[in-house]
Design a protein around this motif. Sequence first.
Motif, PDB file in Angstrom:
ATOM      1  N   ASP A  62     -24.955 -24.072 -19.462  1.00  0.00           N
ATOM      2  CA  ASP A  62     -26.625 -24.743 -20.046  1.00  0.00           C
ATOM      3  C   ASP A  62     -25.284 -26.186 -20.323  1.00  0.00           C
ATOM      4  OD1 ASP A  62     -24.656 -23.836 -22.081  1.00  0.00           O
ATOM      5  OD2 ASP A  62     -26.248 -23.867 -22.772  1.00  0.00           O
ATOM      6  N   TYR A 112     -26.133 -11.202 -22.068  1.00  0.00           N
ATOM      7  CA  TYR A 112     -25.417 -12.661 -22.015  1.00  0.00           C
ATOM      8  C   TYR A 112     -24.152 -12.655 -22.276  1.00  0.00           C
ATOM      9  CZ  TYR A 112     -25.812 -17.325 -23.042  1.00  0.00           C
ATOM     10  OH  TYR A 112     -25.209 -18.655 -23.252  1.00  0.00           O
ATOM     11  N   ARG A 162     -29.213 -10.895 -26.373  1.00  0.00           N
ATOM     12  CA  ARG A 162     -31.078 -11.717 -26.039  1.00  0.00           C
ATOM     13  C   ARG A 162     -30.333 -12.736 -25.067  1.00  0.00           C
ATOM     14  NH1 ARG A 162     -28.886 -17.038 -27.623  1.00  0.00           N
ATOM     15  NH2 ARG A 162     -27.201 -16.639 -28.333  1.00  0.00           N
ATOM     16  N   GLY A 195     -30.165 -16.369 -23.566  1.00  0.00           N
ATOM     17  CA  GLY A 195     -30.033 -17.579 -24.003  1.00  0.00           C
ATOM     18  C   GLY A 195     -31.023 -18.542 -24.020  1.00  0.00           C
ATOM     19  N   ASP A 196     -30.785 -19.550 -25.022  1.00  0.00           N
ATOM     20  CA  ASP A 196     -31.804 -20.133 -25.011  1.00  0.00           C
ATOM     21  C   ASP A 196     -30.751 -22.064 -25.039  1.00  0.00           C
ATOM     22  OD1 ASP A 196     -33.585 -22.231 -26.129  1.00  0.00           O
ATOM     23  OD2 ASP A 196     -34.202 -21.130 -27.479  1.00  0.00           O
ATOM     24  N   GLU A 235     -31.451 -21.337 -22.081  1.00  0.00           N
ATOM     25  CA  GLU A 235     -31.284 -20.196 -20.480  1.00  0.00           C
ATOM     26  C   GLU A 235     -32.576 -20.244 -19.534  1.00  0.00           C
ATOM     27  OE1 GLU A 235     -29.008 -20.501 -22.568  1.00  0.00           O
ATOM     28  OE2 GLU A 235     -26.460 -19.887 -21.859  1.00  0.00           O
TER      29      GLU A 235
HETATM   30  N1  GLY Z   1     -27.237 -21.780 -25.058  1.00  0.00           N
HETATM   31  C1  GLY Z   1     -26.838 -20.417 -26.249  1.00  0.00           C
HETATM   32  C2  GLY Z   1     -27.294 -19.677 -26.335  1.00  0.00           C
HETATM   33  O1  GLY Z   1     -28.644 -19.170 -25.936  1.00  0.00           O
HETATM   34  O2  GLY Z   1     -26.165 -19.411 -27.438  1.00  0.00           O
END
Ligand code: GLY
Length: 442
Positions: free
Chosen positions: A212, A269, A287, A289-290, A292
């Motif tokens: 990311d 993760y 959890r 990723g965001d 990802e």
């Molecule tokens: N992309 C980083 C996170 O989800 O912590």
Amino acid sequence: MRVLIVGGGGREHALAWALGRGPGVRTLFAVPGNPGIGALARCLAGDAGSPAEVVALARKERVDLVVVGPEAPLVAGVVDALAEAGIRAFGPTRAAAAIEGSKAFAKDLMARHGIPTARFEVFETPEPALRYLRRVGAPVVVKADGLAAGKGAIVCPDLAAAEAAVQQVLVERAFGAAGDRVVIEEFLEGQEVSAFCVTDGETVVPLPAAQDHKRVFDGDRGPNTGGMGAYSPAPCYPPELAAAVEDQVLARTVRALAAEGRPFRGVLYAGLMLTREGPRVLEFNCRPGDPEAQVILPRLASDFLELVEATLAGRLAEVAVRWRPDACVCVVLASGGYPGSYRTGLPISGVEEASRLPDVLVFHAGTAWQEPVRGPAGGAPGGNTGAGRLVTAGGRVLGVTALGPDLSAAVGRAYAAVGRISFDGMHYRRDVAHRALQGPRP
Ligand code: GLY
Ligand code: AMP
């Protein structure tokens, strides 16, 4: 089956999309959800961070299964509360989620079990922390122990910055109770990669890795954000490296947590730095990723619900997960000013048009649906169709995602879709996946 998703960001939209594709989910709910999720699920008002509220909603809607996206509810014990109420949930218990909820716990666990990570010490008071800093020198990284919305890691190029960071965390309490303790760790150099697995507490099923873009501006400049884009696969992460990480990091951590009476079920993760000496864990998250998840879930060819069910039944060893060969890229469209202050309520145009492009998915994050303002006679004021409109409601607004036969094709499709969307002050990185496209291929 009736499934409730906890959360309302881009990751949860991707989870809703993945769950909704399979045959097993009859009714999907989300708390609080967002307008994008609302096209796939019934969005319920409520506080996703409150275990009691989530349990009450799950009971009221008679859901069979809860899937939790964000870390805060997990660390607060939402899965434990649901279990007590007899409701199945995908995600770790509070004890296992401590791997993200406390960096000091995670670092100590890694030290106890030989999981490769940066050298570190943990402090509760400033004086010994400052003495340690003077001994080890800079560059160094100072981290608040608890959850700090991704802002708790301060990279310090010199001693003055490091001393200020300790002051900020332990004395000024900039992160509140998250700064009861501070982790000071060795500064590492290399490429960062996000490694994931699904685990039932025993079997580890690796997911494709992603990278990311944390910094807000092109060329990795400017402040850290929640993530300005992501891509998968990660060319810097060849199969031999993935196998080593699966063995030395993911499986070892899952065994360590189980051995310490905190079996982990859900998505683990590992944020890794690929140093010259090998991969090192920067942090664990409990959890997906965001952003990802937005580039990994579209690559899944099997049914996501099957994977969730196998996790909960402790049968992951029996599951064969299939992946599409396609690459996937997500470009985050952010509000002007993010990660600092920004305006909200700005109309967004072009989302439907962008979504209609082949192999494009537009995941909503910070959006809201604004009902039309009613005129005195009850009708919509002049020119308004009365149908309401999509507006911005957060820092990260949309995750424009595209699949393609390779990264370069996926990048092209994602930016073509970005070109259809606009709102006042819209900001995005124009170099998502640039490292993968230009860097040396292993
Ligand atoms: N992309 C980083 C996170 O989800 O912590
Ligand atoms: P964390 O919240 O621990 O993942 O840290 C956030 C970001 O800070 C990471 O994505 C890295 O870019 C950077 N970072 C954290 N720890 C280190 C470290 N030991 N060395 C260099 N950079 C780091």
